[in-house]
Design a protein around this motif. Structure first.
Motif, PDB file in Angstrom:
ATOM      1  N   ASP A  33      -7.184 130.001   1.644  1.00  0.00           N
ATOM      2  CA  ASP A  33      -7.191 128.573   1.945  1.00  0.00           C
ATOM      3  C   ASP A  33      -6.329 127.779   0.974  1.00  0.00           C
ATOM      4  OD1 ASP A  33      -9.257 129.355   0.053  1.00  0.00           O
ATOM      5  OD2 ASP A  33      -9.896 127.253   0.078  1.00  0.00           O
ATOM      6  N   VAL A  34      -6.061 128.336  -0.188  1.00  0.00           N
ATOM      7  CA  VAL A  34      -5.236 127.660  -1.187  1.00  0.00           C
ATOM      8  C   VAL A  34      -3.783 128.041  -0.927  1.00  0.00           C
ATOM      9  CG1 VAL A  34      -4.760 127.382  -3.641  1.00  0.00           C
ATOM     10  CG2 VAL A  34      -7.117 127.713  -2.859  1.00  0.00           C
ATOM     11  N   GLN A  35      -3.002 127.050  -0.579  1.00  0.00           N
ATOM     12  CA  GLN A  35      -1.598 127.262  -0.249  1.00  0.00           C
ATOM     13  C   GLN A  35      -0.764 127.408  -1.525  1.00  0.00           C
ATOM     14  OE1 GLN A  35      -0.355 127.387   3.200  1.00  0.00           O
ATOM     15  NE2 GLN A  35      -2.553 127.826   3.244  1.00  0.00           N
ATOM     16  N   ASN A  36       0.346 128.120  -1.411  1.00  0.00           N
ATOM     17  CA  ASN A  36       1.238 128.280  -2.559  1.00  0.00           C
ATOM     18  C   ASN A  36       1.731 126.938  -3.084  1.00  0.00           C
ATOM     19  OD1 ASN A  36       1.149 131.047  -2.947  1.00  0.00           O
ATOM     20  ND2 ASN A  36       2.772 131.437  -1.478  1.00  0.00           N
ATOM     21  N   ILE A  37       2.011 125.996  -2.196  1.00  0.00           N
ATOM     22  CA  ILE A  37       2.498 124.696  -2.651  1.00  0.00           C
ATOM     23  C   ILE A  37       1.429 123.979  -3.476  1.00  0.00           C
ATOM     24  CG2 ILE A  37       1.876 123.373  -0.577  1.00  0.00           C
ATOM     25  CD1 ILE A  37       4.676 121.949  -0.981  1.00  0.00           C
ATOM     26  N   ASP A  38       0.153 124.175  -3.129  1.00  0.00           N
ATOM     27  CA  ASP A  38      -0.927 123.596  -3.927  1.00  0.00           C
ATOM     28  C   ASP A  38      -0.951 124.211  -5.320  1.00  0.00           C
ATOM     29  OD1 ASP A  38      -1.888 121.927  -1.837  1.00  0.00           O
ATOM     30  OD2 ASP A  38      -3.033 123.607  -1.004  1.00  0.00           O
ATOM     31  N   LEU A  39      -0.803 125.531  -5.374  1.00  0.00           N
ATOM     32  CA  LEU A  39      -0.752 126.206  -6.675  1.00  0.00           C
ATOM     33  C   LEU A  39       0.421 125.694  -7.509  1.00  0.00           C
ATOM     34  CD1 LEU A  39      -1.536 129.857  -5.542  1.00  0.00           C
ATOM     35  CD2 LEU A  39      -2.990 128.403  -6.955  1.00  0.00           C
ATOM     36  N   MET A  40       1.577 125.566  -6.872  1.00  0.00           N
ATOM     37  CA  MET A  40       2.764 125.071  -7.588  1.00  0.00           C
ATOM     38  C   MET A  40       2.534 123.654  -8.102  1.00  0.00           C
ATOM     39  SD  MET A  40       5.141 127.318  -7.923  1.00  0.00           S
ATOM     40  CE  MET A  40       6.478 126.258  -8.421  1.00  0.00           C
ATOM     41  N   ASN A  41       1.964 122.810  -7.258  1.00  0.00           N
ATOM     42  CA  ASN A  41       1.751 121.425  -7.660  1.00  0.00           C
ATOM     43  C   ASN A  41       0.721 121.290  -8.770  1.00  0.00           C
ATOM     44  OD1 ASN A  41       3.647 120.402  -5.885  1.00  0.00           O
ATOM     45  ND2 ASN A  41       2.165 120.005  -4.265  1.00  0.00           N
ATOM     46  N   LEU A  42      -0.279 122.141  -8.774  1.00  0.00           N
ATOM     47  CA  LEU A  42      -1.340 122.046  -9.780  1.00  0.00           C
ATOM     48  C   LEU A  42      -1.091 122.883 -11.031  1.00  0.00           C
ATOM     49  CD1 LEU A  42      -4.444 122.134  -7.418  1.00  0.00           C
ATOM     50  CD2 LEU A  42      -3.581 120.177  -8.704  1.00  0.00           C
ATOM     51  N   GLU A  93       2.416 114.785   1.788  1.00  0.00           N
ATOM     52  CA  GLU A  93       1.881 114.556   0.435  1.00  0.00           C
ATOM     53  C   GLU A  93       2.160 115.756  -0.479  1.00  0.00           C
ATOM     54  OE1 GLU A  93       0.047 114.219   3.280  1.00  0.00           O
ATOM     55  OE2 GLU A  93      -0.062 112.021   3.353  1.00  0.00           O
ATOM     56  N   GLN A  94       1.961 116.962   0.040  1.00  0.00           N
ATOM     57  CA  GLN A  94       2.240 118.171  -0.751  1.00  0.00           C
ATOM     58  C   GLN A  94       3.724 118.252  -1.086  1.00  0.00           C
ATOM     59  OE1 GLN A  94       0.592 120.850   2.188  1.00  0.00           O
ATOM     60  NE2 GLN A  94      -1.009 121.537   0.754  1.00  0.00           N
ATOM     61  N   GLN A  95       4.569 117.956  -0.110  1.00  0.00           N
ATOM     62  CA  GLN A  95       6.013 118.003  -0.331  1.00  0.00           C
ATOM     63  C   GLN A  95       6.446 116.962  -1.356  1.00  0.00           C
ATOM     64  OE1 GLN A  95       7.801 117.672   3.541  1.00  0.00           O
ATOM     65  NE2 GLN A  95       7.121 119.702   4.177  1.00  0.00           N
ATOM     66  N   ALA A  96       5.877 115.774  -1.289  1.00  0.00           N
ATOM     67  CA  ALA A  96       6.226 114.718  -2.242  1.00  0.00           C
ATOM     68  C   ALA A  96       5.801 115.106  -3.654  1.00  0.00           C
ATOM     69  CB  ALA A  96       5.582 113.391  -1.831  1.00  0.00           C
ATOM     70  N   ALA A  97       4.607 115.688  -3.777  1.00  0.00           N
ATOM     71  CA  ALA A  97       4.136 116.115  -5.095  1.00  0.00           C
ATOM     72  C   ALA A  97       5.013 117.234  -5.639  1.00  0.00           C
ATOM     73  CB  ALA A  97       2.673 116.582  -5.003  1.00  0.00           C
ATOM     74  N   PHE A  98       5.466 118.126  -4.765  1.00  0.00           N
ATOM     75  CA  PHE A  98       6.314 119.235  -5.188  1.00  0.00           C
ATOM     76  C   PHE A  98       7.664 118.732  -5.708  1.00  0.00           C
ATOM     77  CE2 PHE A  98       9.230 122.822  -4.400  1.00  0.00           C
ATOM     78  CZ  PHE A  98       8.617 123.768  -5.171  1.00  0.00           C
ATOM     79  N   LYS A  99       8.161 117.679  -5.154  1.00  0.00           N
ATOM     80  CA  LYS A  99       9.449 117.114  -5.580  1.00  0.00           C
ATOM     81  C   LYS A  99       9.305 116.247  -6.831  1.00  0.00           C
ATOM     82  CE  LYS A  99      11.350 117.123  -0.949  1.00  0.00           C
ATOM     83  NZ  LYS A  99      11.766 116.338   0.204  1.00  0.00           N
ATOM     84  N   GLY A 100       8.088 116.020  -7.268  1.00  0.00           N
ATOM     85  CA  GLY A 100       7.836 115.151  -8.409  1.00  0.00           C
ATOM     86  C   GLY A 100       8.293 115.755  -9.721  1.00  0.00           C
ATOM     87  N   PRO A 101       7.970 115.096 -10.821  1.00  0.00           N
ATOM     88  CA  PRO A 101       8.375 115.546 -12.157  1.00  0.00           C
ATOM     89  C   PRO A 101       7.914 116.984 -12.432  1.00  0.00           C
ATOM     90  CG  PRO A 101       7.316 113.388 -12.264  1.00  0.00           C
ATOM     91  CD  PRO A 101       7.165 113.896 -10.846  1.00  0.00           C
ATOM     92  N   GLY A 102       8.751 117.733 -13.066  1.00  0.00           N
ATOM     93  CA  GLY A 102       8.407 119.099 -13.458  1.00  0.00           C
ATOM     94  C   GLY A 102       8.772 120.165 -12.439  1.00  0.00           C
ATOM     95  N   HIS A 103       9.266 119.766 -11.287  1.00  0.00           N
ATOM     96  CA  HIS A 103       9.640 120.760 -10.273  1.00  0.00           C
ATOM     97  C   HIS A 103      11.093 120.748 -10.061  1.00  0.00           C
ATOM     98  CE1 HIS A 103       5.323 120.143  -9.248  1.00  0.00           C
ATOM     99  NE2 HIS A 103       5.396 121.451  -9.383  1.00  0.00           N
TER     100      HIS A 103
END
Length: 103
Positions: A33-42, A93-103
Motif C-alpha cells: 500500500d505504500v507507494q515508492n513515491i511516498d517513500l521518496m517523499n518521506l 500532490e505526490q508529484q508536487a512533493a516529489f519535485k520539492g526541495p531535496g529531490h
C-alpha cells in the motif's frame, strides 16, 4: 553505542546488518500500500533505490547480477509484475512533493 556494534567482530556485524536488511525487505514487500513515491517523499529512498544499492554492492564485489535480478530480490517478484499489481498512479500532490526541495 556505535562502537559497541563492532565489539562482537566483523562477522557478527555483517550478520546483524544482513538480518536487518532482510527484515526491511520483508516489511516493504508486505506494505504494498505504500507507494515508492511516498517513500521518496518521506525518506528520500524507495524500493528501487534499495535494489540499486544491492546491485552496486554486487558489482563492487565482482558478482554477476542484473538490475532486474536486484529488483526481484527487493520486490519479491519481477518488477513489472509488482507494478501491475500494486503501483498506483501518483497523485498531483505526490508529484508536487516529489519535485520539492531535496529531490
Amino acid at each position: 553505542m556505535a562502537d559497541d556494534i563492532t565489539a562482537p567482530g566483523e562477522t557478527s556485524r555483517t550478520e546483524l546488518e544482513a538480518a536487518a536488511f532482510r527484515r526491511l525487505v520483508e516489511h516493504l514487500r508486505g506494505r504494498t500500500d505504500v507507494q515508492n513515491i511516498d517513500l521518496m517523499n518521506l525518506a528520500g529512498f524507495c524500493r528501487n533505490c534499495l535494489a540499486n544499492w544491492y546491485l552496486d554492492a554486487a558489482r563492487e564485489r565482482g558478482l554477476p547480477l542484473t538490475k532486474d535480478e536486484s529488483r526481484e530480490i527487493v520486490y519479491g517478484m519481477p518488477y513489472e509484475e509488482w507494478k501491475a499489481r500494486h503501483q498506483a498512479e501518483a497523485t498531483p500532490e505526490q508529484q508536487a512533493a516529489f519535485k520539492g526541495p531535496g529531490h
